[in-house]
Design a protein around this motif. Structure first.
Motif, PDB file in Angstrom:
ATOM      1  N   PHE B 671       0.804  -1.227   0.000  1.00 16.56           N
ATOM      2  CA  PHE B 671       0.000   0.000   0.000  1.00 16.56           C
ATOM      3  C   PHE B 671       0.841   1.283   0.000  1.00 16.56           C
ATOM      4  O   PHE B 671       0.316   2.352  -0.210  1.00 16.56           O
ATOM      5  CB  PHE B 671      -0.948   0.014   1.198  1.00 16.56           C
ATOM      6  N   LEU B 672       2.157   1.157   0.273  1.00 17.43           N
ATOM      7  CA  LEU B 672       2.969   2.372   0.269  1.00 17.43           C
ATOM      8  C   LEU B 672       3.086   2.919  -1.148  1.00 17.43           C
ATOM      9  O   LEU B 672       2.871   4.106  -1.381  1.00 17.43           O
ATOM     10  CB  LEU B 672       4.347   2.058   0.853  1.00 17.43           C
ATOM     11  N   ARG B 675      -0.772   3.261  -4.699  1.00 13.20           N
ATOM     12  CA  ARG B 675      -1.343   4.391  -3.981  1.00 13.20           C
ATOM     13  C   ARG B 675      -2.853   4.488  -4.083  1.00 13.20           C
ATOM     14  O   ARG B 675      -3.384   5.195  -4.920  1.00 13.20           O
ATOM     15  CB  ARG B 675      -0.739   5.684  -4.492  1.00 13.20           C
ATOM     16  N   MET B 676      -3.527   3.784  -3.186  1.00 15.21           N
ATOM     17  CA  MET B 676      -4.964   4.023  -3.051  1.00 15.21           C
ATOM     18  C   MET B 676      -5.129   5.337  -2.292  1.00 15.21           C
ATOM     19  O   MET B 676      -4.279   5.694  -1.493  1.00 15.21           O
ATOM     20  CB  MET B 676      -5.611   2.907  -2.241  1.00 15.21           C
ATOM     21  N   VAL B 678      -5.947   7.829   0.547  1.00 17.74           N
ATOM     22  CA  VAL B 678      -6.166   7.751   1.995  1.00 17.74           C
ATOM     23  C   VAL B 678      -7.261   8.762   2.337  1.00 17.74           C
ATOM     24  O   VAL B 678      -7.627   9.602   1.510  1.00 17.74           O
ATOM     25  CB  VAL B 678      -4.871   8.025   2.780  1.00 17.74           C
ATOM     26  N   SER B 680      -7.473  11.417   4.013  1.00 17.49           N
ATOM     27  CA  SER B 680      -7.210  12.856   3.896  1.00 17.49           C
ATOM     28  C   SER B 680      -7.070  13.303   2.442  1.00 17.49           C
ATOM     29  O   SER B 680      -7.014  14.492   2.171  1.00 17.49           O
ATOM     30  CB  SER B 680      -5.952  13.222   4.689  1.00 17.49           C
ATOM     31  N   ASP B 681      -7.020  12.367   1.498  1.00 20.54           N
ATOM     32  CA  ASP B 681      -6.959  12.752   0.084  1.00 20.54           C
ATOM     33  C   ASP B 681      -8.321  13.182  -0.452  1.00 20.54           C
ATOM     34  O   ASP B 681      -8.398  13.751  -1.537  1.00 20.54           O
ATOM     35  CB  ASP B 681      -6.497  11.570  -0.785  1.00 20.54           C
TER      36      ASP B 681
END
Ligand SMILES: Cc1cc2nc3c(=O)[nH]c(=O)nc-3n(C[C@H](O)[C@H](O)[C@H](O)COP(=O)(O)OP(=O)(O)OC[C@H]3O[C@@H](n4cnc5c(N)ncnc54)[C@H](O)[C@@H]3O)c2cc1C
Lengths: 289, 750
Positions: B671-672, B675-676, B678, B680-681
């Motif tokens: 997941f790093l 990039r799904m 998060v 706060s996105d």
């Protein structure tokens, strides 16, 4: 099956002795947010782990004269955040450390681990370099002190000699009308690795910049201090022309790779943009300090 | 909007699984353990494409602590020339997906499994297995797989009479496309690509399998269908279904990715061989390397319109990555692409392309977002060129009741036009935009589905209710069913427990997928509850000694139907439950049906982005999902589905993609760097529920969960176009791409 020996010495001498005696088979454990991840993926297979969190010197925060500090190498970002004055005086260094990971990770992650892990993208390292911090190192041959920018030696590599442990970071006295700041570019808003990181420290005399340190992360095999950018800022009013010269110097200092986190062209272009934005924040802080 | 007034349907009741989930009590697949349990691990291919010449497991078997080893030789073979369909899957490919047979088809393809007394020993034993490979050149991207000299993955696949990586096609046509384009005043044609995207469920695949001495087997696992787990495991191991009991764990996300199995057949064989319970849990890295994302795609979409915006013809050609084995969701792509529009002349064609990637699995409206992406982008450009509002363009061409879709059916009553009208009238659509901001819209369709469901409704001796259904709950079906059952019985929803049965305790129920579960299970629950109400009325009639027709059920009690029926005090559910033996005994009813009458769903999205032109970052700053959901039985869950789909769509549009190195190995298996978005996105994702009840369903349910992914990628892309005047036809629209395009734009202007 591999057995791992775990030590948590209470003194630095003991830690150095055990670490040196293991001859490369041992790894230092601070917060473990890099080390444990590397062990889980099979990348690191230490025979011994030396946990340094029981050593008082690595866990202490001491304020020295004139806004200087000595911060233990294993102090976590969350602990430093709670310190009553550190973040007021060195907000840039603190925000660089606490951009790392999530709340959970910040409860563990340390300056020492971030620096000694050797990642070119380590967030707190440009912050430390911009702050002018030095690191105290202890090893089998005694103590020495290095500028932070002299520690990284390439991806995953440092200039620490075998058996050496980072003990603490010394932040110099903080001159009046100075400010530091750190910004990074990541595609997401958090939980990401810097595509470019930029740390800036400025001292102002009225409108004029009298001292500057600029450091870039993730654009070269190690963190880069950018003397040409510093020179462009010093003596200027931080006007557009000076900022553009400094930004160009940052772009010129880039020697990045194309990888899953960013292209060469992108990283180079962003380095200049971040320089300008970081200078603006540092200047505002300097004006208020 | 919702003019149907109800007591419980439409209420935001407390979710039955909520407390367990927030307190950590919920039992997911990896939470189950047993005495004597051992651990299974998988050896995976280090090559993207290789013939497996031999596998020698002797050294692994000799390692102390190792109890059993499994390879493809232990799995039932399904020869490649005889199709064996199971739902939308084919056992020929499932068998090779679970364990590589003739060839390793992607880096990470399972080669063998080992069970040992610890995970570490099992891992060590995997490393001792000697596999002789003949490494072959590999093809990852569609263009590589279609190139003249492309390595052919399967010699049994031919296309146009030649060996090929095109494993299948699907075409829909209506009218005369060429004649339609000739009538057009404006024709726009563009090429698009979308990337393979993982569902990103938080819970990795996991199972525990225990085999008793008499050969009876129990499987605890996380899946979207315990009956699918049972059927596939039975087929792949040769064990009769009656000897396998599959118990569904609470599921930590699936989004389609758990409609197939990976570990269970291996664990079943390892357990059978060792006589021990065997537990297997994938790491995140294994999930990313070896489980199925949705297809990446390339497509060409061409649409012709008259000056007034009326579409005269539309055509979409799609190539979808299947992964190493056939079976990409071309049906969703070619079926859903043009569905929102009334198109006189239309054609869609899809190619199923194999390449050396993990085999794709279902992902929320499989194929449909790929189909919609090109179409919704081309419509954006047409609206721009005609100077027409993009919603007006869609309204002008919107499919309605009676429209014959390009993919075949004639649409019944549905709410697509309503979603467009609601979007036009929405405050979001009419809000001013700031500098560097842009707004885009897009629409989408998903078929929805019915199919097999079973339910048992029992009245407890103290007059409460236990409902058992056969579908893992991944979208709130337990909460929805509690609302429906409470409504029908006229009692508080807290008196109803909704459980998910295992394969031994409830009748066959097809898997959770296709947005079918609340649609189908509420039909069987309604049937069962109606039978119970009839029983309760009969019981009351007997007690009162009147005709059963003279008893009605109202507000949770039996009442005499009217003055003529007699004067009796009502009998409550509790009272009747206590007196059940005065008539037929215990009160309960089961229903098993192949449900029909599911109708498609439509939605329209509005997206605002703000661009940081110096860094090339596009941030979604406002987003509204408008959708005809038929009936929002539990509005919070409906909104959650609408938000979840949109959140995934934003990931498709802006960041998510698999990156491969030159050896055909995934370079971002976590997941790093995968990039799904998060939390706060994303801004708060607003929802606007439209309810045009499905006339063929007792509560008007249509299916909700899949439509809200479909329009999203195009809505984001169209918003970025609106902000920058640049068309991005390749996903994801990542910062380096935006910055490079802006620099190109600047250079062109100079
Ligand atoms: C989810 C997640 C997100 C992350 N996000 C970021 C991010 O945004 N930015 C970023 O820069 N990093 C990030 N990281 C990496 C990591 O958290 C940081 O590098 C952190 O600062 C490491 O500190 P630590 O104390 O946990 O180090 P450890 O893992 O304990 O140590 C790291 C390395 O340094 C060595 N070491 C540690 N202390 C010393 C010492 N005193 N002397 C000598 N050697 C030492 C260790 O042996 C090891 O090799 C993330 C990690 C995770 C798991």
């Amino acid at each position: 099956m591999t057995n791992i020996q775990y030590l948590a010495p209470a003194t630095l001498d003991e830690a150095v002795r055990a670490f040196a005696a293991a001859e490369g088979a041992a790894r230092i454990l601070a917060g473990g947010t890099d080390l444990l991840v590397q062990m889980q993926s099979g990348f690191a297979k230490p025979g011994m782990i030396v946990d340094v969190k029981k050593i008082p010197e690595l866990m202490a925060i001491e304020e020295t004269a004139g806004g200087g500090f000595i911060v233990g190498a294993a102090v976590s970002g969350a602990t430093l955040e709670r310190h009553p004055t550190f973040g007021k005086i060195w907000p840039g260094a603190l925000e660089a450390l606490n951009l790392i990971g999530s709340t959970q990770v910040q409860g563990r992650a340390s300056f020492g681990g971030n620096l000694c892990n050797g990642s070119p993208a380590a967030d707190s390292v440009p912050g430390l370099v911009a702050a002018g911090a030095t690191v105290t190192i202890q090893g089998p041959n005694g103590r020495r002190e290095l500028a932070v920018e002299d520690v990284p030696a390439g991806p995953g590599k440092t200039n620490l000699a075998p058996g050496e442990i980072a003990v603490s970071f010394t932040f110099p006295a903080h001159p009046a009308h100075s400010g530091d700041a750190y910004l990074r570019m990541i595609p997401r808003t958090e939980m990401d690795i810097a595509v470019v990181g930029c740390g800036v420290f400025l001292t102002m005399d009225g409108e004029t910049c009298t001292a500057a340190r600029v450091a870039l992360g993730a654009v070269a095999p190690t963190v880069r201090r950018v003397p040409d950018a510093e020179a462009a800022l010093i003596g200027s009013h931080l006007d557009d022309a000076a900022l553009e010269t400094a930004a160009a110097a940052c772009r010129a200092a880039c020697n990045p790779i194309d990888d899953k986190r960013g292209t060469i062209a992108y990283r180079t272009s962003v380095a200049g943009v971040l320089l300008k934005r970081t200078v603006a924040i540092a200047a505002e802080r300097a004006a208020q300090a | 909007m919702n003019e149907i007034s109800n007591k419980w349907i439409g209420e935001r009741t407390i979710r039955p699984d909520g407390i367990d989930k927030v307190t950590g009590r919920a039992a997911f697949a990896a939470d189950t353990s047993m005495p004597g349990m051992i651990w299974g691990k998988v050896l995976r291919s280090p090559h993207a494409h290789a013939v497996i010449k031999s596998i020698d497991t002797s050294k692994a078997e000799a390692l102390p602590g190792v109890k059993a080893v499994v390879t493809a030789a232990d799995i039932v073979d399904f020869p490649v020339d005889t199709p064996v369909p199971l739902g939308i899957q084919d056992m020929r490919w499932m068998c090779r997906n679970v364990l590589a047979r003739e060839k390793a088809l992607w880096h990470g393809h399972a080669i063998a499994g080992v069970a040992a007394t610890s995970e570490a020993i099992a891992e060590e034993a995997c490393a001792l297995i000697e596999v002789e490979y003949e490494v072959l050149p590999h093809a990852i991207e569609i263009d590589d797989a279609l190139a003249k000299d492309a390595p052919i993955l399967h010699d049994f696949i031919t296309f146009d009479g030649k060996p090929s990586n095109i494993a299948g096609t699907l075409e829909h046509t209506k009218g005369d496309v060429e004649a339609g384009f000739a009538e057009a005043d404006l024709v726009i044609e563009r090429d698009f690509t979308t990337r393979p995207v993982h569902q990103g469920y938080i819970e990795p695949h996991a199972c525990l399998v225990s085999t008793a001495a008499d050969g009876k087997m129990t499987i605890w696992s996380s899946s979207q269908g315990q009956f699918m787990v049972r059927a596939m495991t039975a087929l792949l191991t040769g064990i009769p279904q009656s000897n396998i009991r599959a118990i569904p764990a609470e599921i930590g996300g699936g989004f389609g990715g758990k409609t197939i199995i990976y570990l269970e057949p291996m664990a079943a064989i390892l357990s059978k061989k060792s006589g021990r319970p065997v537990k297997m849990v994938m790491t995140r890295e294994e999930v990313m390397r070896a489980s199925g994302p949705t297809s990446g795609s390339k497509s060409t979409v061409k649409i012709g319109v008259r000056k007034d915006g009326k579409i005269t013809a539309a055509e979409g050609i799609y190539w979808l990555q299947a992964g190493g084995l056939p079976g990409s969701p071309i049906r969703g792509a070619v079926g859903c692409a043009l569905a929102p529009y009334d198109i006189p002349n239309g054609r869609t064609l899809g190619y199923d392309v194999v390449s050396n990637r993990s085999k794709v699995a279902a992902y929320r409206a499989p194929g449909a977002p790929i189909g919609a992406f090109g179409v919704e982008c081309v419509l954006d450009e047409i609206a721009d060129k005609l100077g027409m509002d993009p919603l007006d363009l869609r309204l002008k061409n919107a499919a309605k009741e009676g429209t014959k879709a390009v993919h075949g059916p004639t649409f019944p009553l549905m709410g697509y036009v309503e979603s467009l009208e609601a979007a036009k009238a929405h405050a979001h659509y009419n809000a001013p935009l700031g500098p560097n901001q842009g707004r885009g819209v897009a629409s989408g369709f998903w078929f929805n589905a019915g199919g097999e469901s079973s339910a048992q409704v029992n009245i407890t001796e103290d007059g409460n209710v236990v409902v058992t259904t056969g579908h893992p709950d991944i979208g709130g079906s337990r909460a929805g069913i509690a609302n429906i059952c409470a409504e029908l019985l006229g009692i508080d929803y807290r008196r109803i427990s909704v459980l998910i049965g295992d394969t031994a305790t409830i009748g066959f129920s097809n898997l959770t997928g296709g947005s079918r579960v609340l649609f189908a299970s509420s039909i069987v629950v309604t049937e069962s509850t109606k039978k119970i109400i009839a029983t309760l009325c009969e019981l009351a009639a007997k007690i009162w000694d009147i005709d059963p027709e003279a008893v009605i059920w109202e507000d949770g009690e039996a009442r005499p139907a009217g003055a003529n029926a007699g004067q009796f005090p009502p009998l409550t559910l509790e009272e009747l439950a206590a007196r059940a033996n005065e008539s037929g005994g215990p009160i309960g009813a089961g229903t098993q049906l192949n449900t029909t009458g599911a109708e498609g769903g439509f939605g329209t999205h509005i997206c605002d982005v703000e661009i940081d032109p110096e860094l090339g970052i596009a941030r979604v700053i406002r987003y509204t999902v408008l959708q005809d959901v038929g009936r929002a039985v539990h509005p919070s869950y409906v909104e959650g589905q609408m938000q979840g789909g949109a959140a995934q769509a934003i990931g498709w549009a802006l960041n998510e993609e698999y990156l491969y190195d030159k050896n055909g190995k995934v370079d971002n298996p976590g997941f790093l760097d995968y990039r799904m978005p998060v939390a706060s996105d994303l801004p708060m994702l607003d929802t606007h529920i439209i309810e045009i009840p499905n006339p063929k369903h007792p509560q008007g349910v249509r299916g909700v969960g899949e439509v809200p992914l479909v329009p999203g990628p195009a809505a984001v892309r169209n918003a970025i176009h609106n902000a920058l005047g640049i068309y991005f036809d390749d996903l994801p629209i990542s910062p380096p791409r935006i910055l490079a395009a802006l620099e190109g734009q600047k250079a062109a202007a100079e």
